[in-house]
Design an enzyme around this catalytic site. Structure first.
Site, mmCIF file in Angstrom:
data_model
loop_
_atom_site.group_PDB
_atom_site.id
_atom_site.type_symbol
_atom_site.label_atom_id
_atom_site.label_comp_id
_atom_site.label_asym_id
_atom_site.label_seq_id
_atom_site.Cartn_x
_atom_site.Cartn_y
_atom_site.Cartn_z
ATOM 1 N N SER A 176 10.266 11.147 30.320
ATOM 2 C CA SER A 176 9.846 12.518 30.617
ATOM 3 C C SER A 176 9.411 13.240 29.346
ATOM 4 O O SER A 176 10.182 13.315 28.368
ATOM 5 C CB SER A 176 11.008 13.304 31.235
ATOM 6 O OG SER A 176 11.198 12.924 32.557
ATOM 7 N N MET A 194 18.297 9.255 34.800
ATOM 8 C CA MET A 194 17.942 8.832 36.164
ATOM 9 C C MET A 194 16.904 7.714 36.146
ATOM 10 O O MET A 194 16.099 7.600 37.064
ATOM 11 C CB MET A 194 17.383 10.030 36.947
ATOM 12 C CG MET A 194 18.253 11.271 36.920
ATOM 13 S SD MET A 194 17.404 12.690 37.648
ATOM 14 C CE MET A 194 18.391 14.070 37.017
ATOM 15 N N SER A 195 16.892 6.913 35.081
ATOM 16 C CA SER A 195 15.832 5.885 34.993
ATOM 17 C C SER A 195 16.272 4.698 34.147
ATOM 18 O O SER A 195 17.463 4.508 33.883
ATOM 19 C CB SER A 195 14.574 6.513 34.372
ATOM 20 O OG SER A 195 14.767 6.745 32.989
ATOM 21 N N ASN A 209 19.274 17.333 26.108
ATOM 22 C CA ASN A 209 20.198 18.434 26.446
ATOM 23 C C ASN A 209 21.602 17.873 26.359
ATOM 24 O O ASN A 209 21.799 16.660 26.437
ATOM 25 C CB ASN A 209 19.914 18.939 27.871
ATOM 26 C CG ASN A 209 19.974 17.833 28.900
ATOM 27 O OD1 ASN A 209 19.110 16.937 28.915
ATOM 28 N ND2 ASN A 209 20.952 17.862 29.750
ATOM 29 N N HIS A 265 10.908 6.935 39.719
ATOM 30 C CA HIS A 265 12.356 7.154 39.829
ATOM 31 C C HIS A 265 12.792 7.017 41.283
ATOM 32 O O HIS A 265 12.014 7.306 42.202
ATOM 33 C CB HIS A 265 12.720 8.567 39.346
ATOM 34 C CG HIS A 265 12.207 8.915 37.980
ATOM 35 N ND1 HIS A 265 10.930 9.382 37.771
ATOM 36 C CD2 HIS A 265 12.800 8.868 36.762
ATOM 37 C CE1 HIS A 265 10.755 9.608 36.472
ATOM 38 N NE2 HIS A 265 11.864 9.300 35.838
ATOM 39 N N HIS A 287 5.154 13.300 33.567
ATOM 40 C CA HIS A 287 4.779 11.893 33.774
ATOM 41 C C HIS A 287 3.334 11.873 34.285
ATOM 42 O O HIS A 287 3.083 12.071 35.474
ATOM 43 C CB HIS A 287 5.709 11.226 34.795
ATOM 44 C CG HIS A 287 7.113 11.046 34.309
ATOM 45 N ND1 HIS A 287 7.583 9.851 33.798
ATOM 46 C CD2 HIS A 287 8.147 11.917 34.235
ATOM 47 C CE1 HIS A 287 8.849 9.989 33.438
ATOM 48 N NE2 HIS A 287 9.213 11.236 33.697
ATOM 49 N N ALA A 332 14.379 10.467 28.598
ATOM 50 C CA ALA A 332 15.053 11.714 28.248
ATOM 51 C C ALA A 332 16.430 11.650 28.912
ATOM 52 O O ALA A 332 16.531 11.226 30.060
ATOM 53 C CB ALA A 332 14.266 12.888 28.798
ATOM 54 N N TYR A 376 14.704 8.998 42.882
ATOM 55 C CA TYR A 376 14.732 10.294 43.579
ATOM 56 C C TYR A 376 13.363 10.744 44.080
ATOM 57 O O TYR A 376 13.265 11.685 44.869
ATOM 58 C CB TYR A 376 15.348 11.391 42.691
ATOM 59 C CG TYR A 376 14.568 11.689 41.429
ATOM 60 C CD1 TYR A 376 13.404 12.442 41.443
ATOM 61 C CD2 TYR A 376 15.007 11.199 40.200
ATOM 62 C CE1 TYR A 376 12.680 12.697 40.294
ATOM 63 C CE2 TYR A 376 14.294 11.442 39.040
ATOM 64 C CZ TYR A 376 13.135 12.190 39.094
ATOM 65 O OH TYR A 376 12.424 12.427 37.953
ATOM 66 N N GLU A 377 12.301 10.063 43.621
ATOM 67 C CA GLU A 377 10.963 10.388 44.140
ATOM 68 C C GLU A 377 10.772 9.801 45.541
ATOM 69 O O GLU A 377 9.747 10.037 46.179
ATOM 70 C CB GLU A 377 9.885 9.853 43.203
ATOM 71 C CG GLU A 377 9.858 10.564 41.859
ATOM 72 C CD GLU A 377 8.891 9.918 40.890
ATOM 73 O OE1 GLU A 377 7.701 10.249 40.937
ATOM 74 O OE2 GLU A 377 9.330 9.077 40.082
ATOM 75 N N HIS A 393 14.901 20.956 33.637
ATOM 76 C CA HIS A 393 13.817 20.051 33.231
ATOM 77 C C HIS A 393 12.916 20.683 32.163
ATOM 78 O O HIS A 393 12.300 19.962 31.376
ATOM 79 C CB HIS A 393 13.015 19.651 34.482
ATOM 80 C CG HIS A 393 12.108 18.467 34.276
ATOM 81 N ND1 HIS A 393 12.547 17.239 33.798
ATOM 82 C CD2 HIS A 393 10.764 18.309 34.477
ATOM 83 C CE1 HIS A 393 11.529 16.401 33.721
ATOM 84 N NE2 HIS A 393 10.431 17.014 34.123
HETATM 85 O O1 LIG Z 1 14.310 9.124 32.490
HETATM 86 P P1 LIG Z 1 13.078 9.933 32.332
HETATM 87 O O2 LIG Z 1 11.947 9.397 33.122
HETATM 88 O O3 LIG Z 1 12.724 10.129 30.884
HETATM 89 O O4 LIG Z 1 13.372 11.381 32.922
HETATM 90 C C1 LIG Z 1 14.601 12.086 32.838
HETATM 91 O O5 LIG Z 1 14.283 13.441 32.925
HETATM 92 C C2 LIG Z 1 14.278 13.852 34.308
HETATM 93 C C3 LIG Z 1 15.225 15.013 34.472
HETATM 94 O O6 LIG Z 1 14.947 16.060 33.612
HETATM 95 C C4 LIG Z 1 14.765 12.654 35.114
HETATM 96 O O7 LIG Z 1 13.673 11.978 35.664
HETATM 97 C C5 LIG Z 1 15.466 11.840 34.068
HETATM 98 O O8 LIG Z 1 15.555 10.468 34.397
HETATM 99 N N1 LIG Z 2 20.978 12.769 35.007
HETATM 100 C C1 LIG Z 2 20.450 13.413 33.971
HETATM 101 N N2 LIG Z 2 19.204 13.124 33.598
HETATM 102 C C2 LIG Z 2 18.706 13.786 32.540
HETATM 103 N N3 LIG Z 2 17.515 13.676 31.959
HETATM 104 C C3 LIG Z 2 17.474 14.527 30.924
HETATM 105 N N4 LIG Z 2 18.631 15.189 30.837
HETATM 106 C C4 LIG Z 2 19.411 14.728 31.838
HETATM 107 C C5 LIG Z 2 20.735 15.024 32.255
HETATM 108 O O1 LIG Z 2 21.445 15.865 31.696
HETATM 109 N N5 LIG Z 2 21.206 14.333 33.322
#
Ligand SMILES: O=P(O)(O)O[C@H]1O[C@H](CO)[C@@H](O)[C@H]1O
Ligand SMILES: Nc1nc2[nH]cnc2c(=O)[nH]1
Length: 298
Positions: free
Chosen positions: A46, A232-233, A256, A99, A77, A129, A101-102, A270
């Site tokens: 991200s 989440m990835s 964060n 992802h 993305h 991220a 969740y999409e 985000h």
């Molecule tokens: O893992 P990437 O794709 O960098 O994205 C991260 O950032 C998003 C949440 O802010 C979620 O999709 C999390 O997985």
């Molecule tokens: N699950 C999760 N994904 C993120 N992607 C970027 N920051 C976070 C976070 O704090 N939690």
């Protein structure tokens, strides 16, 4: 590049033929459009799509133009596949990943890894991220991933579930060596030379399904379980990449700090994730390109 695809030249969709054949025809289709056979595959997290801009002599495909490819739906993305040279090495870069969740099935989120393999990729570099769970971590730290916790896997969500195709890999792949030790050492060496020591870490990444961020209780639990960062990835891509024998290096940008305290006013969002990505983009790109310049393939 605005590629005009003649309908009759489009391979059939993956559901119409075997998964292996479908991936192979997508890879062959890409190579037929004058994309150089890549050695290194890069996945941008991200807000980290700038990695793709570093490639020279680009050939760019929008995901919507690639047969059987899913679409990106998340801000940060872009949704394009970039072929080109990085530090003299042929590379392919995903500006945008998929992802759970999409709404994609887990096998679809990892489809590009198998296409990478069939394109000839030997080494995959993944970025993401993530929220920092380790209390020593600061926003802006770069964490080399040394291991993962596949939380959805505990509930049976694994991209390798279902019939195994031996042409990709074995039924029961080992994951204790998922994150290549030599590449992690290379990242440490390069990071030190670049003067990144103060913000370069090594730790464990935990994947959750998202899209909601974690509760305080969940963050505390994940931290106690041994996770240093949460996202989440990445993990599912790593499993598929290792299954088909590619070397893997992955890093998290700590965008964060996970909220661990009931008195905290902080809230994960985000916008902060993308903003931190922008601030560290240049250093992250330098780390990746310096690593690519030193990666050797036989
Ligand atoms: O893992 P990437 O794709 O960098 O994205 C991260 O950032 C998003 C949440 O802010 C979620 O999709 C999390 O997985
Ligand atoms: N699950 C999760 N994904 C993120 N992607 C970027 N920051 C976070 C976070 O704090 N939690």
């Amino acid at each position: 590049m605005g590629l005009k695809i003649l309908e009759e030249h489009k391979p059939q969709s993956l559901s119409q033929k075997s998964h292996f054949t479908g991936c192979k025809s997508t890879a062959e289709w890409l190579l037929a459009q004058k994309a150089a056979r890549p050695q290194v595959g890069i996945v941008c997290g991200s807000g980290l799509g700038g990695l793709g801009e570093m490639l020279k002599d680009q050939v760019v495909f929008k995901y919507e133009d690639i047969p059987s490819f899913p679409q990106s739906t998340v801000l940060g993305h872009t949704g394009q596949l970039v072929f080109g040279m990085l530090e003299g090495k042929p590379c392919v870069c995903m500006q945008g990943r998929f992802h759970l969740y999409e709404g994609h099935p887990v096998q679809k989120t990892t489809l590009p890894m198998r296409i990478f393999k069939l394109l000839g990729v030997k080494t995959v570099i993944l970025t993401n991220a993530a929220g920092g769970l380790n209390e020593d971590y600061k926003v802006g730290d770069i964490m080399i991933i040394k291991d993962h916790i596949n939380m959805p896997g505990f509930a049976g969500v694994n991209p390798l579930a279902g019939k195994n195709d031996e042409r990709f890999g074995v039924r029961f792949p080992c994951m204790s060596d998922a994150y290549d030790r030599d590449l992690r050492q290379l990242a440490q060496d390069v990071g030190e030379e670049l003067g990144y020591k103060d913000f370069l870490r090594e730790g464990v990444y935990c994947v959750l399904g998202g899209p909601s961020y974690e509760t305080i209780a969940e963050c505390r639990m994940l931290h106690r379980l041994g996770a240093d960062a949460v996202g989440m990835s990445t993990v599912h891509e790593v499993i598929v990449a290792r299954h088909c024998g590619m070397r893997v290096f992955a890093l998290s940008l700590i965008t964060n700090k996970a909220v661990m305290d009931y008195n905290s006013e902080e809230k994960a969002n985000h916008e902060e994730v993308l903003q931190t990505g922008k601030q560290r983009a240049e250093q992250l790109e330098k780390l990746v390109s310096s690593m690519v310049s030193r990666i050797k393939h036989n």
